[in-house]
Scaffold this motif. Sequence first.
Motif, PDB file in Angstrom:
ATOM      1  N   PHE A  97       0.776  -1.219  -0.151  1.00 61.31           N
ATOM      2  CA  PHE A  97      -0.154   0.080   0.063  1.00 61.31           C
ATOM      3  C   PHE A  97       0.903   1.106  -0.132  1.00 61.31           C
ATOM      4  O   PHE A  97       0.598   2.243  -0.517  1.00 61.31           O
ATOM      5  CB  PHE A  97      -0.966  -0.077   1.263  1.00 61.31           C
ATOM      6  CG  PHE A  97      -1.938   1.295   1.336  1.00 61.31           C
ATOM      7  CD1 PHE A  97      -3.002   1.176   0.302  1.00 61.31           C
ATOM      8  CD2 PHE A  97      -1.984   2.031   2.007  1.00 61.31           C
ATOM      9  CE1 PHE A  97      -3.820   2.465   0.117  1.00 61.31           C
ATOM     10  CE2 PHE A  97      -2.928   3.217   2.334  1.00 61.31           C
ATOM     11  CZ  PHE A  97      -3.735   3.222   1.132  1.00 61.31           C
ATOM     12  N   GLU A  98       1.985   1.269   0.670  1.00 63.59           N
ATOM     13  CA  GLU A  98       2.984   2.563   0.544  1.00 63.59           C
ATOM     14  C   GLU A  98       3.248   2.654  -0.813  1.00 63.59           C
ATOM     15  O   GLU A  98       3.294   3.729  -1.288  1.00 63.59           O
ATOM     16  CB  GLU A  98       4.248   2.154   1.501  1.00 63.59           C
ATOM     17  CG  GLU A  98       4.037   2.340   3.215  1.00 63.59           C
ATOM     18  CD  GLU A  98       5.421   2.191   3.853  1.00 63.59           C
ATOM     19  OE1 GLU A  98       6.233   1.897   3.179  1.00 63.59           O
ATOM     20  OE2 GLU A  98       5.086   2.438   4.834  1.00 63.59           O
ATOM     21  N   GLU A  99       3.494   1.705  -1.311  1.00 63.87           N
ATOM     22  CA  GLU A  99       4.029   1.640  -2.862  1.00 63.87           C
ATOM     23  C   GLU A  99       2.745   2.297  -3.748  1.00 63.87           C
ATOM     24  O   GLU A  99       3.098   3.019  -4.493  1.00 63.87           O
ATOM     25  CB  GLU A  99       4.577   0.412  -3.311  1.00 63.87           C
ATOM     26  CG  GLU A  99       5.106   0.466  -4.826  1.00 63.87           C
ATOM     27  CD  GLU A  99       6.525   1.365  -4.897  1.00 63.87           C
ATOM     28  OE1 GLU A  99       6.785   1.901  -6.089  1.00 63.87           O
ATOM     29  OE2 GLU A  99       7.105   1.510  -3.913  1.00 63.87           O
ATOM     30  N   SER A 100       1.719   1.760  -3.470  1.00 66.09           N
ATOM     31  CA  SER A 100       0.475   2.067  -4.318  1.00 66.09           C
ATOM     32  C   SER A 100       0.323   3.742  -3.883  1.00 66.09           C
ATOM     33  O   SER A 100      -0.188   4.692  -4.839  1.00 66.09           O
ATOM     34  CB  SER A 100      -0.823   1.631  -3.853  1.00 66.09           C
ATOM     35  OG  SER A 100      -0.665   0.064  -4.173  1.00 66.09           O
ATOM     36  N   LEU A 101       0.500   4.158  -2.844  1.00 65.41           N
ATOM     37  CA  LEU A 101       0.516   5.747  -2.426  1.00 65.41           C
ATOM     38  C   LEU A 101       1.453   6.560  -3.329  1.00 65.41           C
ATOM     39  O   LEU A 101       1.232   7.517  -3.800  1.00 65.41           O
ATOM     40  CB  LEU A 101       0.732   5.964  -0.747  1.00 65.41           C
ATOM     41  CG  LEU A 101      -0.391   5.434   0.005  1.00 65.41           C
ATOM     42  CD1 LEU A 101      -0.091   5.469   1.463  1.00 65.41           C
ATOM     43  CD2 LEU A 101      -1.709   6.554  -0.166  1.00 65.41           C
ATOM     44  N   ARG A 102       2.834   5.922  -3.487  1.00 62.94           N
ATOM     45  CA  ARG A 102       3.721   6.654  -4.190  1.00 62.94           C
ATOM     46  C   ARG A 102       3.344   6.825  -5.608  1.00 62.94           C
ATOM     47  O   ARG A 102       3.603   7.777  -6.095  1.00 62.94           O
ATOM     48  CB  ARG A 102       5.056   5.912  -4.086  1.00 62.94           C
ATOM     49  CG  ARG A 102       5.676   6.275  -2.297  1.00 62.94           C
ATOM     50  CD  ARG A 102       7.130   5.562  -2.387  1.00 62.94           C
ATOM     51  NE  ARG A 102       7.457   5.496  -0.810  1.00 62.94           N
ATOM     52  CZ  ARG A 102       7.526   4.562  -0.049  1.00 62.94           C
ATOM     53  NH1 ARG A 102       7.003   3.372  -0.583  1.00 62.94           N
ATOM     54  NH2 ARG A 102       7.951   4.864   1.341  1.00 62.94           N
ATOM     55  N   ASN A 103       2.875   5.466  -6.181  1.00 56.22           N
ATOM     56  CA  ASN A 103       2.634   5.612  -7.631  1.00 56.22           C
ATOM     57  C   ASN A 103       1.199   6.605  -7.827  1.00 56.22           C
ATOM     58  O   ASN A 103       1.462   6.867  -8.931  1.00 56.22           O
ATOM     59  CB  ASN A 103       2.032   4.206  -7.598  1.00 56.22           C
ATOM     60  CG  ASN A 103       3.169   2.963  -7.840  1.00 56.22           C
ATOM     61  OD1 ASN A 103       4.383   3.612  -7.986  1.00 56.22           O
ATOM     62  ND2 ASN A 103       2.978   1.936  -7.734  1.00 56.22           N
ATOM     63  N   ALA A 104       0.369   6.661  -6.958  1.00 51.85           N
ATOM     64  CA  ALA A 104      -0.570   7.707  -6.860  1.00 51.85           C
ATOM     65  C   ALA A 104      -0.235   8.881  -6.854  1.00 51.85           C
ATOM     66  O   ALA A 104      -0.973  10.020  -6.903  1.00 51.85           O
ATOM     67  CB  ALA A 104      -1.890   7.355  -5.843  1.00 51.85           C
ATOM     68  N   GLY A 105       0.977   9.491  -6.727  1.00 49.86           N
ATOM     69  CA  GLY A 105       1.610  10.710  -6.556  1.00 49.86           C
ATOM     70  C   GLY A 105       1.843  11.284  -5.199  1.00 49.86           C
ATOM     71  O   GLY A 105       1.994  12.634  -5.315  1.00 49.86           O
ATOM     72  N   PHE A 106       1.427  10.685  -4.272  1.00 53.89           N
ATOM     73  CA  PHE A 106       1.535  11.170  -2.741  1.00 53.89           C
ATOM     74  C   PHE A 106       3.024  11.450  -2.363  1.00 53.89           C
ATOM     75  O   PHE A 106       3.896  10.322  -3.019  1.00 53.89           O
ATOM     76  CB  PHE A 106       1.000  10.464  -1.647  1.00 53.89           C
ATOM     77  CG  PHE A 106      -0.705  10.583  -1.923  1.00 53.89           C
ATOM     78  CD1 PHE A 106      -1.465  11.736  -1.170  1.00 53.89           C
ATOM     79  CD2 PHE A 106      -1.414   9.670  -2.660  1.00 53.89           C
ATOM     80  CE1 PHE A 106      -2.705  11.697  -1.239  1.00 53.89           C
ATOM     81  CE2 PHE A 106      -2.656   9.836  -2.558  1.00 53.89           C
ATOM     82  CZ  PHE A 106      -3.467  11.016  -2.243  1.00 53.89           C
ATOM     83  N   SER A 107       3.523  12.294  -1.803  1.00 49.04           N
ATOM     84  CA  SER A 107       4.744  12.402  -1.258  1.00 49.04           C
ATOM     85  C   SER A 107       4.752  12.085   0.253  1.00 49.04           C
ATOM     86  O   SER A 107       3.650  11.847   0.679  1.00 49.04           O
ATOM     87  CB  SER A 107       5.285  13.781  -1.296  1.00 49.04           C
ATOM     88  OG  SER A 107       4.526  14.760  -0.749  1.00 49.04           O
ATOM     89  N   GLY A 108       6.051  12.154   1.020  1.00 46.54           N
ATOM     90  CA  GLY A 108       6.065  11.976   2.408  1.00 46.54           C
ATOM     91  C   GLY A 108       5.289  10.469   2.968  1.00 46.54           C
ATOM     92  O   GLY A 108       4.857  10.605   3.975  1.00 46.54           O
ATOM     93  N   VAL A 109       5.262   9.576   2.042  1.00 47.94           N
ATOM     94  CA  VAL A 109       4.571   8.357   2.490  1.00 47.94           C
ATOM     95  C   VAL A 109       5.575   7.698   3.735  1.00 47.94           C
ATOM     96  O   VAL A 109       6.872   7.506   3.553  1.00 47.94           O
ATOM     97  CB  VAL A 109       4.576   7.321   1.314  1.00 47.94           C
ATOM     98  CG1 VAL A 109       4.018   5.908   1.716  1.00 47.94           C
ATOM     99  CG2 VAL A 109       3.715   8.080   0.298  1.00 47.94           C
TER     100      VAL A 109
END
Length: 222
Positions: free
Chosen positions: A189-201
């Motif tokens: 899920f952390e990787e999904s957040l990064r792939n979605a364009g979020f920062s500071g994951v």
Amino acid sequence: MSSPLTLDRREGPYGEVVLRRRAEHFEIIANGTFLMDTSDGRSERLLIDAAQAALPAESRSGTSVLVGGLGVGFSLAHAAADPRWARIAVAEREDAIIEWHRQGPLAAISGAALADPRTVILHTDLMDYLRTSPDTYDALCLDIDNGPDWTVTEDNESLYSAEGLAACAARLNPGGVLAVWSARPSADFEESLRNAGFSGVRTEEIPVARGVPDAVHLAVRP
């Protein structure tokens, strides 16, 4: 452990939801799967605190938060206890859970928060709201299931998908924080957040008596 006493059982459009009492604690069971109880609210409170702390220092007052899932009320009550939140919305799709808080046993936890003029209950499915609402928030604090790797209903899986994360980003103000509760940390899920364009994951963990720790996944909309 003592045997649970069933206080209410409802069959709704998303399946069965049950409120039980075990000794002095209350439990919510959804479709036969344990969802949450009132024995330990540390992770639900961390969901709120971690989101507030991740906001830019100059933006931590007069902020707005959407709590996804009313649950047993710990997250709502904790948000209402913090004067820095100027607007608090809670999305909850289950009629029964809303009634248990407004008129039932869970009012002892959430009564003061529900009476707070900053608070509004949105009787709606969270994903429908995220996809269609024009409202935006400084923080989304979402706890609608057991996490991205273990969902109680198939409908909730969409929250953790690319489409769901895009809908979350659309409801966040620039620099806003997405906080997602999970019954276990999820590197995927952390990787999904990064792939979605979020920062500071990042992920904050809460040790539990047995098994893997609870987790709060955090990400920032750039």
